[in-house]
Motif scaffolding. Sequence first.
Motif, short mmCIF file in Angstrom:
data_model
loop_
_atom_site.label_atom_id
_atom_site.label_comp_id
_atom_site.label_asym_id
_atom_site.label_seq_id
_atom_site.Cartn_x
_atom_site.Cartn_y
_atom_site.Cartn_z
N ASP A 232 0.84 -1.19 0.00
CA ASP A 232 0.00 0.00 0.00
C ASP A 232 0.88 1.25 0.00
N ALA A 233 0.52 2.22 -0.82
CA ALA A 233 1.30 3.46 -0.89
C ALA A 233 1.31 4.21 0.44
N TYR A 234 0.30 3.98 1.27
CA TYR A 234 0.24 4.64 2.58
C TYR A 234 1.05 3.90 3.64
N GLY A 235 1.63 2.75 3.29
CA GLY A 235 2.40 1.99 4.25
C GLY A 235 1.66 0.76 4.72
N PHE A 236 2.34 -0.05 5.52
CA PHE A 236 1.76 -1.29 6.04
C PHE A 236 0.74 -0.93 7.12
N LYS B 26 -1.19 1.31 12.37
CA LYS B 26 -2.15 1.33 13.48
C LYS B 26 -1.45 1.19 14.82
N GLN B 27 -0.43 0.35 14.87
CA GLN B 27 0.31 0.20 16.12
C GLN B 27 1.07 1.49 16.47
N ILE B 28 1.63 2.13 15.46
CA ILE B 28 2.31 3.41 15.70
C ILE B 28 1.31 4.46 16.14
N GLN B 29 0.15 4.48 15.50
CA GLN B 29 -0.91 5.41 15.88
C GLN B 29 -1.31 5.21 17.34
N ARG B 30 -1.45 3.97 17.75
CA ARG B 30 -1.83 3.65 19.14
C ARG B 30 -0.75 4.11 20.11
N TYR B 31 0.51 3.84 19.76
CA TYR B 31 1.62 4.27 20.63
C TYR B 31 1.67 5.78 20.77
N LEU B 32 1.56 6.48 19.66
CA LEU B 32 1.61 7.94 19.69
C LEU B 32 0.49 8.51 20.55
N SER B 33 -0.69 7.93 20.46
CA SER B 33 -1.83 8.44 21.21
C SER B 33 -1.67 8.19 22.71
N LEU B 34 -1.27 6.97 23.08
CA LEU B 34 -1.19 6.60 24.49
C LEU B 34 0.06 7.13 25.19
N GLU B 35 1.18 7.09 24.48
CA GLU B 35 2.46 7.42 25.12
C GLU B 35 2.94 8.84 24.87
N ARG B 36 2.56 9.43 23.73
CA ARG B 36 3.12 10.74 23.40
C ARG B 36 2.06 11.82 23.25
N GLY B 37 0.80 11.48 23.45
CA GLY B 37 -0.25 12.50 23.38
C GLY B 37 -0.47 13.07 22.00
N ILE B 38 -0.13 12.30 20.98
CA ILE B 38 -0.29 12.74 19.60
C ILE B 38 -1.42 11.94 18.97
N HIS B 39 -2.47 12.63 18.55
CA HIS B 39 -3.65 11.97 18.00
C HIS B 39 -3.74 12.28 16.50
N VAL B 40 -3.41 11.28 15.69
CA VAL B 40 -3.41 11.44 14.24
C VAL B 40 -4.10 10.24 13.61
N GLN B 41 -4.43 10.38 12.32
CA GLN B 41 -4.97 9.28 11.55
C GLN B 41 -3.81 8.48 10.93
N THR B 42 -4.08 7.26 10.58
CA THR B 42 -3.02 6.43 10.00
C THR B 42 -2.51 6.99 8.68
N ASN B 43 -3.37 7.71 7.93
CA ASN B 43 -2.90 8.28 6.66
C ASN B 43 -2.03 9.52 6.86
#
Length: 307
Positions: free
Chosen positions: A143-147, A152-169
């Motif tokens: 996928d051009a957007y990445g695996f 999703k795992q990076i998104q979850r980590y960023l939200s829980l651990e770094r307070g960064i809330h973004v979409q996977t795209n």
Amino acid sequence: MLDQAIDHITNGVWKPGELLTPSRELAQQLGVSRSTVQIVYEELLSRGYTVTSRRGGTRINDWNLFAGKQKDGTALPVPPQLPELPRFVDRSQQWFRSKDNRNSVIDFSPYQPYLDVQFQKMWRKSYLNVSSELDLSTWSYGDAYGFEPLCKQIQRYLSLERGIHVQTNQILLTSGAQQSIDLIAQALLTKGDTVSVEDPGYPVAWMTMKYREMKIAPIPVDEYGLVVERVPSEAKLIFVTPAHQCAVGVMLSIPRRQQLLLKAAQQRAWIIEDDYDSEFRYRGDPVPTLYSQLPQNYLYLMSVFLS
């Protein structure tokens, strides 16, 4: 034999328009089979070194670019060269790992993993588990957007651990910080823009920007981190490592963070926040990211080690 023939043509031993010796005659002169000579002649023809006709035989192509000149005799234009690339590569190599004194009691080279027995066992086990599940889709373009599962795992980590809330795209996977910085420079900056970097700081950051022909403005670092007041007003981008300054190790203080946020907003500058080492702390939780405080005009970099 083919290489020798090409060498004769490119160096002018065989002149343009010169008729090649018939294959049977040349084979007798060289003491080889005629088929060998014919194969060489066919390869010269296919590469454009020679031309042939039914009555005129095979001749050297009358196209003397091989001699470094055009048909009118004028010299060919000099091709462009990459500016200072070998020097940049050597300096980055020296930073990541010196070629000298590799055998040391304690290795302080940056970004080198600790390869103990336990790590190697875990890596080997993970590799075997993944390789046992390979199918055709694994070897095709992704996928051009990445695996997606990884994003999703990076998104979850960023939200829980770094307070960064973004979409996977909004997550872009690259081979490292250098590629990320280079893509940012291409997308957001133009030749001659001013870029502020920490001094001392991550050398690959400013080398990448300099290679893209940006003006580099080194900003000093003290015990409170980047000296924000020294950032020039014309800076279009500010590269900073606020959680664990590279390479001094200090944390950007809260007043300096607020000052940086305000300055970036006032002069509409982009900020690259390299959060490469935020989880390594002796006490307390990782400090909040700049991105979580004010995400506008911010680009967040984070290193992910996969196993």
